[in-house]
Design a protein around this motif. Structure first.
Motif, PDB file in Angstrom:
ATOM      1  N   MET A 128       1.163  -1.751   0.446  1.00  0.00           N
ATOM      2  CA  MET A 128       0.044   0.091   0.236  1.00  0.00           C
ATOM      3  C   MET A 128       0.947   1.172  -0.158  1.00  0.00           C
ATOM      4  SD  MET A 128      -3.511   1.313   2.746  1.00  0.00           S
ATOM      5  CE  MET A 128      -3.881   3.003   2.538  1.00  0.00           C
ATOM      6  N   ILE A 129       0.687   1.954  -1.422  1.00  0.00           N
ATOM      7  CA  ILE A 129       1.249   2.916  -0.839  1.00  0.00           C
ATOM      8  C   ILE A 129       1.026   4.618  -0.287  1.00  0.00           C
ATOM      9  CG2 ILE A 129       1.750   5.116  -2.772  1.00  0.00           C
ATOM     10  CD1 ILE A 129       1.546   3.661  -5.004  1.00  0.00           C
ATOM     11  N   HIS A 130       1.556   4.727   0.777  1.00  0.00           N
ATOM     12  CA  HIS A 130       1.224   5.896   1.679  1.00  0.00           C
ATOM     13  C   HIS A 130       2.215   7.252   0.428  1.00  0.00           C
ATOM     14  CE1 HIS A 130       0.533   3.603   4.990  1.00  0.00           C
ATOM     15  NE2 HIS A 130       0.836   2.562   4.621  1.00  0.00           N
ATOM     16  N   TYR A 131       0.976   8.034   0.447  1.00  0.00           N
ATOM     17  CA  TYR A 131       0.694   9.447   0.065  1.00  0.00           C
ATOM     18  C   TYR A 131       0.682  10.399   1.389  1.00  0.00           C
ATOM     19  CZ  TYR A 131      -0.438   7.614  -4.768  1.00  0.00           C
ATOM     20  OH  TYR A 131      -0.276   6.289  -5.688  1.00  0.00           O
ATOM     21  N   LYS A 132       2.031  11.937   1.062  1.00  0.00           N
ATOM     22  CA  LYS A 132       2.251  12.313   1.497  1.00  0.00           C
ATOM     23  C   LYS A 132       1.724  13.541   1.382  1.00  0.00           C
ATOM     24  CE  LYS A 132       4.778   9.352   3.017  1.00  0.00           C
ATOM     25  NZ  LYS A 132       5.477   7.813   2.601  1.00  0.00           N
ATOM     26  N   THR A 133       1.469  14.896   2.449  1.00  0.00           N
ATOM     27  CA  THR A 133       0.936  16.074   2.576  1.00  0.00           C
ATOM     28  C   THR A 133       1.895  16.788   2.379  1.00  0.00           C
ATOM     29  OG1 THR A 133       1.217  16.547   5.323  1.00  0.00           O
ATOM     30  CG2 THR A 133      -1.601  15.640   4.544  1.00  0.00           C
ATOM     31  N   GLY A 186       2.495  13.844  -4.279  1.00  0.00           N
ATOM     32  CA  GLY A 186       2.469  12.943  -2.531  1.00  0.00           C
ATOM     33  C   GLY A 186       3.309  12.175  -2.210  1.00  0.00           C
ATOM     34  N   LEU A 187       4.114  11.464  -3.636  1.00  0.00           N
ATOM     35  CA  LEU A 187       4.493  10.231  -3.254  1.00  0.00           C
ATOM     36  C   LEU A 187       5.652  10.501  -3.140  1.00  0.00           C
ATOM     37  CD1 LEU A 187       5.142   7.072  -3.960  1.00  0.00           C
ATOM     38  CD2 LEU A 187       5.686   7.088  -6.251  1.00  0.00           C
ATOM     39  N   VAL A 188       6.804  10.079  -2.000  1.00  0.00           N
ATOM     40  CA  VAL A 188       7.803  10.511  -1.784  1.00  0.00           C
ATOM     41  C   VAL A 188       8.910   8.788  -1.720  1.00  0.00           C
ATOM     42  CG1 VAL A 188       9.740  10.733  -0.029  1.00  0.00           C
ATOM     43  CG2 VAL A 188       7.074  11.993  -0.262  1.00  0.00           C
ATOM     44  N   ILE A 189       9.977   9.243  -3.011  1.00  0.00           N
ATOM     45  CA  ILE A 189      10.398   7.768  -3.074  1.00  0.00           C
ATOM     46  C   ILE A 189      11.813   8.308  -2.979  1.00  0.00           C
ATOM     47  CG2 ILE A 189       8.927   6.703  -4.261  1.00  0.00           C
ATOM     48  CD1 ILE A 189       9.928   7.667  -7.100  1.00  0.00           C
ATOM     49  N   ALA A 190      12.781   6.915  -2.205  1.00  0.00           N
ATOM     50  CA  ALA A 190      14.363   7.005  -2.458  1.00  0.00           C
ATOM     51  C   ALA A 190      14.640   6.577  -4.027  1.00  0.00           C
ATOM     52  CB  ALA A 190      14.918   6.892  -0.887  1.00  0.00           C
ATOM     53  N   ILE A 191      14.887   7.874  -5.030  1.00  0.00           N
ATOM     54  CA  ILE A 191      15.924   6.285  -6.478  1.00  0.00           C
ATOM     55  C   ILE A 191      17.287   6.119  -5.806  1.00  0.00           C
ATOM     56  CG2 ILE A 191      16.030   6.848  -9.084  1.00  0.00           C
ATOM     57  CD1 ILE A 191      13.636   8.503  -8.044  1.00  0.00           C
ATOM     58  N   GLU A 192      17.276   5.342  -6.238  1.00  0.00           N
ATOM     59  CA  GLU A 192      19.063   4.773  -5.837  1.00  0.00           C
ATOM     60  C   GLU A 192      20.070   4.266  -6.398  1.00  0.00           C
ATOM     61  OE1 GLU A 192      19.411   2.446  -2.480  1.00  0.00           O
ATOM     62  OE2 GLU A 192      17.451   2.568  -1.766  1.00  0.00           O
ATOM     63  N   PRO A 193      20.059   4.176  -8.109  1.00  0.00           N
ATOM     64  CA  PRO A 193      21.058   3.245  -8.569  1.00  0.00           C
ATOM     65  C   PRO A 193      22.407   2.990  -8.240  1.00  0.00           C
ATOM     66  CG  PRO A 193      20.894   5.583  -9.289  1.00  0.00           C
ATOM     67  CD  PRO A 193      20.016   5.692  -8.543  1.00  0.00           C
ATOM     68  N   MET A 194      22.138   1.132  -8.563  1.00  0.00           N
ATOM     69  CA  MET A 194      23.316   0.464  -8.244  1.00  0.00           C
ATOM     70  C   MET A 194      23.982  -0.062  -9.208  1.00  0.00           C
ATOM     71  SD  MET A 194      21.575  -0.941  -4.658  1.00  0.00           S
ATOM     72  CE  MET A 194      20.239  -0.344  -5.826  1.00  0.00           C
ATOM     73  N   ILE A 195      25.337   0.736  -9.861  1.00  0.00           N
ATOM     74  CA  ILE A 195      25.119   0.382 -10.910  1.00  0.00           C
ATOM     75  C   ILE A 195      27.222  -0.361 -11.172  1.00  0.00           C
ATOM     76  CG2 ILE A 195      26.206   1.050 -13.476  1.00  0.00           C
ATOM     77  CD1 ILE A 195      23.592   1.441 -12.567  1.00  0.00           C
ATOM     78  N   ASN A 196      26.970  -1.623 -11.187  1.00  0.00           N
ATOM     79  CA  ASN A 196      28.533  -2.131 -12.055  1.00  0.00           C
ATOM     80  C   ASN A 196      29.501  -1.910 -13.297  1.00  0.00           C
ATOM     81  OD1 ASN A 196      27.660  -3.085  -9.079  1.00  0.00           O
ATOM     82  ND2 ASN A 196      27.445  -5.290 -10.612  1.00  0.00           N
ATOM     83  N   LEU A 197      30.709  -1.587 -12.458  1.00  0.00           N
ATOM     84  CA  LEU A 197      31.564  -1.602 -13.692  1.00  0.00           C
ATOM     85  C   LEU A 197      31.407  -2.444 -15.093  1.00  0.00           C
ATOM     86  CD1 LEU A 197      34.009   0.256 -14.574  1.00  0.00           C
ATOM     87  CD2 LEU A 197      35.656  -1.571 -13.308  1.00  0.00           C
ATOM     88  N   GLY A 198      31.543  -4.075 -13.683  1.00  0.00           N
ATOM     89  CA  GLY A 198      31.673  -5.196 -15.605  1.00  0.00           C
ATOM     90  C   GLY A 198      29.979  -5.589 -14.972  1.00  0.00           C
ATOM     91  N   LYS A 199      29.683  -7.264 -14.783  1.00  0.00           N
ATOM     92  CA  LYS A 199      28.160  -7.790 -15.322  1.00  0.00           C
ATOM     93  C   LYS A 199      27.240  -7.291 -14.110  1.00  0.00           C
ATOM     94  CE  LYS A 199      30.352 -10.832 -18.102  1.00  0.00           C
ATOM     95  NZ  LYS A 199      30.196 -12.717 -18.036  1.00  0.00           N
ATOM     96  N   LYS A 200      26.548  -7.256 -14.184  1.00  0.00           N
ATOM     97  CA  LYS A 200      25.027  -7.619 -12.540  1.00  0.00           C
ATOM     98  C   LYS A 200      24.770  -7.974 -12.163  1.00  0.00           C
ATOM     99  CE  LYS A 200      21.248  -9.661 -15.243  1.00  0.00           C
ATOM    100  NZ  LYS A 200      22.040 -10.718 -16.384  1.00  0.00           N
ATOM    101  N   ASP A 201      25.881  -8.910 -11.768  1.00  0.00           N
ATOM    102  CA  ASP A 201      25.654 -10.402 -10.958  1.00  0.00           C
ATOM    103  C   ASP A 201      26.142  -9.690  -9.927  1.00  0.00           C
ATOM    104  OD1 ASP A 201      23.972 -11.633 -13.240  1.00  0.00           O
ATOM    105  OD2 ASP A 201      26.375 -11.789 -14.160  1.00  0.00           O
ATOM    106  N   VAL A 202      25.139 -10.533  -8.632  1.00  0.00           N
ATOM    107  CA  VAL A 202      25.999  -9.726  -7.630  1.00  0.00           C
ATOM    108  C   VAL A 202      25.268 -11.331  -6.556  1.00  0.00           C
ATOM    109  CG1 VAL A 202      25.692  -6.965  -7.415  1.00  0.00           C
ATOM    110  CG2 VAL A 202      23.543  -8.819  -6.650  1.00  0.00           C
ATOM    111  N   GLU A 203      26.113 -10.978  -4.970  1.00  0.00           N
ATOM    112  CA  GLU A 203      25.976 -12.448  -4.466  1.00  0.00           C
ATOM    113  C   GLU A 203      26.189 -11.980  -2.931  1.00  0.00           C
ATOM    114  OE1 GLU A 203      28.930 -15.400  -5.726  1.00  0.00           O
ATOM    115  OE2 GLU A 203      30.351 -13.995  -5.040  1.00  0.00           O
TER     116      GLU A 203
END
Length: 266
Positions: free
Chosen positions: A1-6, A196-213
């Motif tokens: 559920m999205i909570h919109y802010k005043t 009223g939607l507040v979001i954290a936008i946060e690109p996580m970008i790798n120098l090489g391939k996309k795979d993580v562990e």
């Protein structure tokens, strides 16, 4: 559920977001080779408390420190400790604060000492992609429009790897709220963004391939190929016509340029 802010709630959240920015600027002023990640964490944690707030990450689902500090191939959620920061390290610092009932959550990646140009270009492109995504955070667009803008710029145009397993998120009285905000996807997909939607936008970008562990500590996410990763994050309120960025990189960037121990792409 999205909570919109005043509008009033958004202004409270702006104070939380700007305190995170100030904490990151305090780190930028002091960060240098020879510091341990524990020392960086202590600096940020003390700054947060001195300004009347609580570190959001401390004890969150058992996380043991004030901040997440991720070095080199660590993407996010690195646990500060005895690691000594070295010349050429890439250090991502992710900070959250709880102030006046609302969270702020922002991240910035620093290049310590003389750093290879390809790494500096990764950092610059990741930061630029954040703003590409923010441009799409307006009323009437969809979450997928943000995701597509980030992926198009970093992966398709620059050839970097966009992490799939970790995403941005809604923000408010809870550190993580709906909706999820991926850094990859199709235009026109996902929830429609409303005022009223507040979001954290946060690109996580790798120098090489996309795979993580995950590392053995159960928290630290690392690139599978061992190549460096970058992470930048802003808090954004969705409005008509143009997104309202609640956090700020201005003070961080000023400190970064003034600190001779840090490198930036000219």
């Amino acid at each position: 559920m999205i909570h919109y802010k005043t509008k009033e709630e958004i202004e409270i959240m702006r104070k939380s977001a700007l305190l995170v920015s100030a904490a990151l600027a305090a780190v930028a002023k002091e960060l240098k080779p020879g510091m341990t990640t524990e020392q960086v964490d202590t600096l940020a944690g003390q700054f947060i408390r001195d300004n009347g707030a609580i570190p959001s990450f401390l004890n969150y689902k058992g996380f043991p420190k004030n901040t997440c500090i991720s070095v080199n191939e660590a993407v996010v959620h690195g646990i500060p400790g005895a690691y000594v920061i070295k010349e050429g390290d890439v250090v991502s610092v992710d900070v959250g604060v709880f102030l006046n009932g609302y969270h702020g959550d922002s991240a910035y990646t620093f290049a310590v000492g003389q750093t290879p140009e390809n790494i500096l270009k990764l950092l610059a492109a990741t930061k630029a992609s954040l703003y590409k995504g923010i441009e799409k955070a307006v009323v009437g667009n969809r979450i997928g429009d943000i995701a597509y803008a980030i992926q198009e710029y970093t992966e398709k145009e620059r050839g970097y790897g966009v992490v799939r397993e970790l995403v941005g998120h809604g923000l408010g009285q809870h550190l993580h709220e709906d909706p999820q905000v991926p850094n990859y996807g199709k235009r026109g997909s996902g929830p429609v963004m409303k005022e009223g939607l507040v979001i954290a936008i946060e690109p996580m970008i790798n120098l090489g391939k996309k795979d993580v562990e995950y590392n053995e500590d159960g928290w630290t996410v690392v690139t599978r190929d061992g190549k460096a990763s970058a992470h930048f994050e802003h808090n954004v309120a969705v409005t008509k016509g143009k997104a309202d960025i609640l956090s700020s990189f201005a003070e961080i960037e000023a400190a970064e340029h003034a600190n001779p121990a840090l490198s930036v792409l000219n």
